[in-house]
Design a protein around this motif. Structure first.
Motif, short mmCIF file in Angstrom:
data_model
loop_
_atom_site.label_atom_id
_atom_site.label_comp_id
_atom_site.label_asym_id
_atom_site.label_seq_id
_atom_site.Cartn_x
_atom_site.Cartn_y
_atom_site.Cartn_z
N ILE A 41 4.00 6.24 56.24
CA ILE A 41 5.02 6.55 55.24
C ILE A 41 5.23 8.05 55.18
O ILE A 41 4.28 8.83 55.28
N GLY A 42 6.49 8.46 55.04
CA GLY A 42 6.78 9.88 54.97
C GLY A 42 8.28 10.12 55.01
O GLY A 42 9.08 9.18 55.14
N SER A 43 8.66 11.38 54.92
CA SER A 43 10.07 11.73 54.91
C SER A 43 10.66 11.66 56.32
O SER A 43 9.93 11.59 57.31
N THR A 64 6.99 1.87 60.07
CA THR A 64 7.25 3.12 59.35
C THR A 64 8.11 2.82 58.13
O THR A 64 8.93 1.89 58.14
N GLN A 65 7.93 3.63 57.10
CA GLN A 65 8.73 3.52 55.89
C GLN A 65 9.12 4.92 55.43
O GLN A 65 8.24 5.74 55.09
N THR A 66 10.41 5.20 55.45
CA THR A 66 10.87 6.49 54.94
C THR A 66 10.62 6.54 53.44
O THR A 66 11.08 5.67 52.69
N THR A 67 9.86 7.54 53.01
CA THR A 67 9.36 7.58 51.64
C THR A 67 9.40 9.00 51.09
O THR A 67 9.02 9.95 51.79
N ASN A 68 9.83 9.13 49.86
CA ASN A 68 9.69 10.39 49.14
C ASN A 68 8.31 10.38 48.49
O ASN A 68 8.10 9.67 47.50
N LEU A 69 7.39 11.13 49.04
CA LEU A 69 6.01 11.09 48.58
C LEU A 69 5.80 11.74 47.22
O LEU A 69 4.68 11.73 46.69
N ASP A 113 5.16 23.99 41.41
CA ASP A 113 5.42 22.58 41.14
C ASP A 113 5.56 21.79 42.44
O ASP A 113 5.01 20.68 42.57
N THR A 114 6.29 22.35 43.40
CA THR A 114 6.52 21.64 44.66
C THR A 114 5.22 21.41 45.41
O THR A 114 4.96 20.31 45.92
N LEU A 115 4.39 22.45 45.50
CA LEU A 115 3.13 22.30 46.23
C LEU A 115 2.20 21.32 45.54
O LEU A 115 1.60 20.45 46.19
N MET A 116 2.08 21.43 44.22
CA MET A 116 1.21 20.52 43.49
C MET A 116 1.73 19.08 43.58
O MET A 116 0.94 18.13 43.70
N ASP A 117 3.03 18.91 43.52
CA ASP A 117 3.60 17.56 43.62
C ASP A 117 3.33 16.95 45.00
O ASP A 117 2.97 15.78 45.11
N PHE A 118 3.52 17.74 46.05
CA PHE A 118 3.37 17.20 47.39
C PHE A 118 1.91 16.98 47.76
O PHE A 118 1.56 15.97 48.38
#
Length: 252
Positions: A41-43, A64-69, A113-118
């Motif tokens: 799973i991933g972008s 595979t699954q396109t996913t917003n992690l 925020d972006t780094l902590m979220d990802f």
């Protein structure tokens, strides 16, 4: 890689998250070589498709699954699709990670925020989503990929270090909480890795001279530990982060 007796993953169903580092193909291939069916799973701009192609070489099912992690809804949808396809999920490898170097006072709120979220939130959400299946069947293996920055500082890397430290604690605490439900949660702390199979050792750089191993690692240096932690043989290993870093943490 020859799979040791007891580490055989034949019939197991694994999920691994992808990013842009180029490590996913080595980890997904190791799981497939050991016998597992693998869902990645991933972008769309991750290394998911490359990893899928490599893992497919071993003759097991790879999807595979396109996913917003960073989205609970997207993760839940992908995990449900995987569950429908595989019938269950036995192994979760939280591999996706991002990093950047910047002085602390110059890091923006958006970058934080972006780094902590990802790095962290994605792991929290994926563990929750896959955990429902594992809790229902009272078994499962979760492996959280982290780095030696989980337990050491590094300049220009305060936010990445903070995210890795949080992953370390998530691994330990979740292992306690879900351990009695048959779920083993462990981590692999990577050192400095290079995706090239061999590096030129004739003129080692400053980092190579610093490391006791005198070389950077390769993702393949982590794969046997990954397979072990995914297997039934690791039943008495729980809440541990095993650092594979060429001796970097022992150095200082």
């Amino acid at each position: 890689m020859r799979t040791p007796e007891g580490w055989d993953l034949t019939g197991k169903k694994a999920v691994i998250s992808a990013d842009r580092r180029g490590w996913t193909k080595f980890f997904s291939s190791a799981l497939a070589e050991a016998g597992a069916d693998v869902a990645i799973i991933g972008s769309e701009n991750s290394d998911m498709e490359e990893a899928s192609n490599k893992a497919s070489d071993y003759g097991h099912t790879v999807i595979t699954q396109t996913t917003n992690l960073m989205s609970k809804a997207s993760i839940d949808k992908s995990i449900q699709t995987v569950n429908d396809a595989f019938g269950t999920i036995d192994i979760l490898v939280n591999n996706a990670k991002a990093n950047f170097g910047k002085r602390f006072e110059k890091v923006t709120e958006s970058e934080f925020d972006t780094l902590m979220d990802f790095n962290l939130k994605s792991m929290f959400l994926t563990c929750q989503s896959v955990g429902q299946t594992m809790l229902n069947k009272k078994s499962g293996r979760i492996i959280n990929m982290t780095s030696n920055l989980a337990v050491r500082g590094l300049w220009n890397s305060v936010v990445p270090c903070a995210s890795e430290g949080a992953i370390h604690q998530l691994t330990s605490s979740l292992a306690l909480e879900w351990g009695r439900d048959g779920i083993r949660v462990n981590g692999i702390g990577a050192g400095w890795l290079n995706t090239e199979q061999e590096s030129d050792q004739s003129e080692p750089g400053l980092l190579e001279r610093y490391l006791p191993s005198k070389r950077k690692g390769h993702p393949n240096d982590l794969t046997q530990m990954l397979v072990y932690l995914s297997s039934d043989s690791c039943d008495f290993v729980n809440g541990q982060t095993i650092f594979i870093d060429g001796g970097a943490l022992a150095h200082a």
